[in-house]
Structure formats: structure tokens, C-alpha cells
Design a protein around this motif. Structure first.
Motif, short mmCIF file in Angstrom:
data_model
loop_
_atom_site.label_atom_id
_atom_site.label_comp_id
_atom_site.label_asym_id
_atom_site.label_seq_id
_atom_site.Cartn_x
_atom_site.Cartn_y
_atom_site.Cartn_z
N TYR A 36 0.83 -1.20 0.00
CA TYR A 36 0.00 0.00 0.00
C TYR A 36 0.88 1.26 0.00
N ASP A 37 1.89 1.28 0.85
CA ASP A 37 2.81 2.42 0.90
C ASP A 37 3.57 2.58 -0.42
N SER A 38 3.94 1.47 -1.02
CA SER A 38 4.63 1.51 -2.30
C SER A 38 3.74 2.09 -3.40
N VAL A 39 2.50 1.67 -3.41
CA VAL A 39 1.54 2.18 -4.39
C VAL A 39 1.31 3.68 -4.17
N LEU A 40 1.17 4.09 -2.91
CA LEU A 40 0.96 5.51 -2.62
C LEU A 40 2.16 6.36 -3.03
N SER A 41 3.36 5.86 -2.80
CA SER A 41 4.55 6.64 -3.18
C SER A 41 4.63 6.77 -4.70
N ALA A 42 4.31 5.71 -5.42
CA ALA A 42 4.31 5.77 -6.89
C ALA A 42 3.21 6.71 -7.37
N LEU A 43 2.07 6.66 -6.72
CA LEU A 43 0.95 7.53 -7.09
C LEU A 43 1.30 9.00 -6.85
N VAL A 49 -6.51 8.89 -0.11
CA VAL A 49 -5.81 9.47 1.04
C VAL A 49 -6.68 10.51 1.72
N HIS A 50 -6.86 10.37 3.02
CA HIS A 50 -7.69 11.33 3.75
C HIS A 50 -6.87 12.41 4.44
N ASN A 51 -5.59 12.18 4.68
CA ASN A 51 -4.73 13.16 5.36
C ASN A 51 -3.37 13.17 4.67
N THR A 52 -3.21 14.07 3.71
CA THR A 52 -1.99 14.09 2.91
C THR A 52 -0.73 14.29 3.75
N PRO A 53 -0.65 15.27 4.64
CA PRO A 53 0.60 15.44 5.41
C PRO A 53 0.99 14.19 6.21
N ALA A 54 0.02 13.58 6.88
CA ALA A 54 0.32 12.38 7.67
C ALA A 54 0.75 11.23 6.77
N THR A 55 0.10 11.08 5.63
CA THR A 55 0.45 10.02 4.70
C THR A 55 1.84 10.24 4.13
N LEU A 56 2.15 11.49 3.78
CA LEU A 56 3.49 11.79 3.25
C LEU A 56 4.57 11.47 4.28
N LEU A 112 6.82 19.93 3.41
CA LEU A 112 7.45 19.37 4.61
C LEU A 112 8.94 19.73 4.68
N PRO A 113 9.29 21.00 4.66
CA PRO A 113 10.71 21.36 4.59
C PRO A 113 11.55 20.82 5.75
N ASP A 114 11.00 20.80 6.94
CA ASP A 114 11.77 20.35 8.10
C ASP A 114 12.07 18.85 8.07
N MET A 115 11.26 18.11 7.35
CA MET A 115 11.49 16.67 7.24
C MET A 115 12.34 16.33 6.01
N ILE A 116 12.17 17.08 4.93
CA ILE A 116 12.81 16.75 3.66
C ILE A 116 14.26 17.21 3.61
N LEU A 117 14.50 18.45 3.92
CA LEU A 117 15.83 19.03 3.72
C LEU A 117 16.94 18.32 4.49
N PRO A 118 16.76 18.00 5.78
CA PRO A 118 17.86 17.31 6.47
C PRO A 118 18.18 15.95 5.88
N THR A 119 17.20 15.33 5.26
CA THR A 119 17.40 14.01 4.67
C THR A 119 17.96 14.10 3.26
#
Length: 166
Positions: A20-27, A50-57, A94-101
Motif C-alpha cells: 500500500y505504501d509503495s503504491v501511494l509513493s508511486a501515485l 488518502v484522507h490526510n496528505t501530510p500524515a500520509t506523506l 514538509l521542509p523540516d522533514m525533507i531538507l535534512p534528509t
């Protein structure tokens, strides 16, 4: 009619969490496809699933970043485009989560022997700079500026040209 939260639970139970997570990431990545009709269908499907985009991301982020990095390093221009646009979208949301990674991964990508990877890294850098808020980006300039300089001196003209965008 089911709402997206119910749909998500059903899909996750049928597919299993990993699939499910793989399908969502591809989507999510497909939302940045170069074909407008594909983008629109992916967006509609995302909204239905998806009902909550930020949480799902946040949940699918490791897998999504892996896909983005693969796209950025692809020899296929459409994949590189989709990867860079998706990266820009994530940096905005999600800059605080993306940029450090992603910044260390992008910086290390310039050391790769593959021209396609180095080109994709430059596209990723350009998207990070374009999509980031200035005050957030300031924390990463010590990594980004030397990377852009390195790319501007690359042996391949195509990489140097892409670096000028960043």
C-alpha cells in the motif's frame, strides 16, 4: 459512498501495509508526470485514497525519497522531471522533514560517476533552491553552494548547464 479514510483502510488491508505504501509513493510521484491527463488522474486517485496528505506523506517519506532519487538519476528526462517536481512539492510541504534528509544525499550524488545522476542532482538542487523558503534554505547553504560550484566545474557540459539553473 465511502470516504477516503475508509477506502484507505480497505486498500491497506487488501494490499498489506508495505505494498500500500509503495503504491501511494508511486501515485504521489505520478502527480508530477509530464502528461497532464496522467497528472490529473493521479491527483483524483490520490484524493480518493488518502484522507490526510501530510500524515500520509510522513508515513511514506522514506520510500518516496528513494523513488525520487532513482528518478533524478534516471537517463529518462521525463522521470528526472517528475522526480524534481515531486521533490520541490515535498520541500514546500514538509521542509523540516525533507531538507535534512535529502540535502546530504543530493550533495553526495555529485560524486557519482554517472552523468545522468549528476545531472539529476543538479535538477534536484535547483528544485530545492526554488521551492525552499529563504530562511529555511539558509541553514543548508554551507552544503548547497559548494555543491553548485562543484557541478559548475563538472567535466560534462550538460551537467554544467544544469548547475547554472541551481
Amino acid at each position: 459512498m465511502q470516504d477516503s479514510a475508509e477506502s484507505a483502510k480497505i486498500l491497506a488491508s487488501v494490499l498489506g501495509e508495505d505494498k500500500y505504501d509503495s503504491v501511494l509513493s508511486a501515485l504521489y510521484l505520478t502527480r508530477s508526470d509530464t502528461v497532464r491527463a496522467v497528472q490529473q488522474q493521479a491527483l483524483l486517485t490520490w484524493k480518493a485514497a488518502v484522507h490526510n496528505t501530510p500524515a500520509t506523506l510522513r508515513k511514506i517519506l522514506p520510500l518516496l525519497l528513494k523513488r525520487i532519487i532513482n528518478c533524478l538519476g534516471s537517463s529518462n528526462e521525463d522521470k528526472r522531471h517528475a522526480g524534481s517536481k515531486t521533490l520541490g512539492d515535498l520541500v514546500q510541504k514538509l521542509p523540516d522533514m525533507i531538507l535534512p534528509t535529502i540535502v546530504p544525499i543530493i550533495v553526495n550524488g555529485l560524486k557519482n560517476d554517472s552523468v545522468d545522476t549528476r545531472l539529476g542532482v543538479c535538477l534536484g538542487l535547483a528544485e530545492i533552491v526554488k521551492s525552499s523558503r529563504r530562511h529555511v534554505l539558509g541553514s543548508y547553504l554551507d552544503h548547497i553552494i559548494p555543491s553548485v560550484r562543484l557541478a559548475l566545474c563538472d567535466t560534462e557540459e550538460e551537467v554544467r548547464e544544469a548547475a547554472t539553473i541551481a
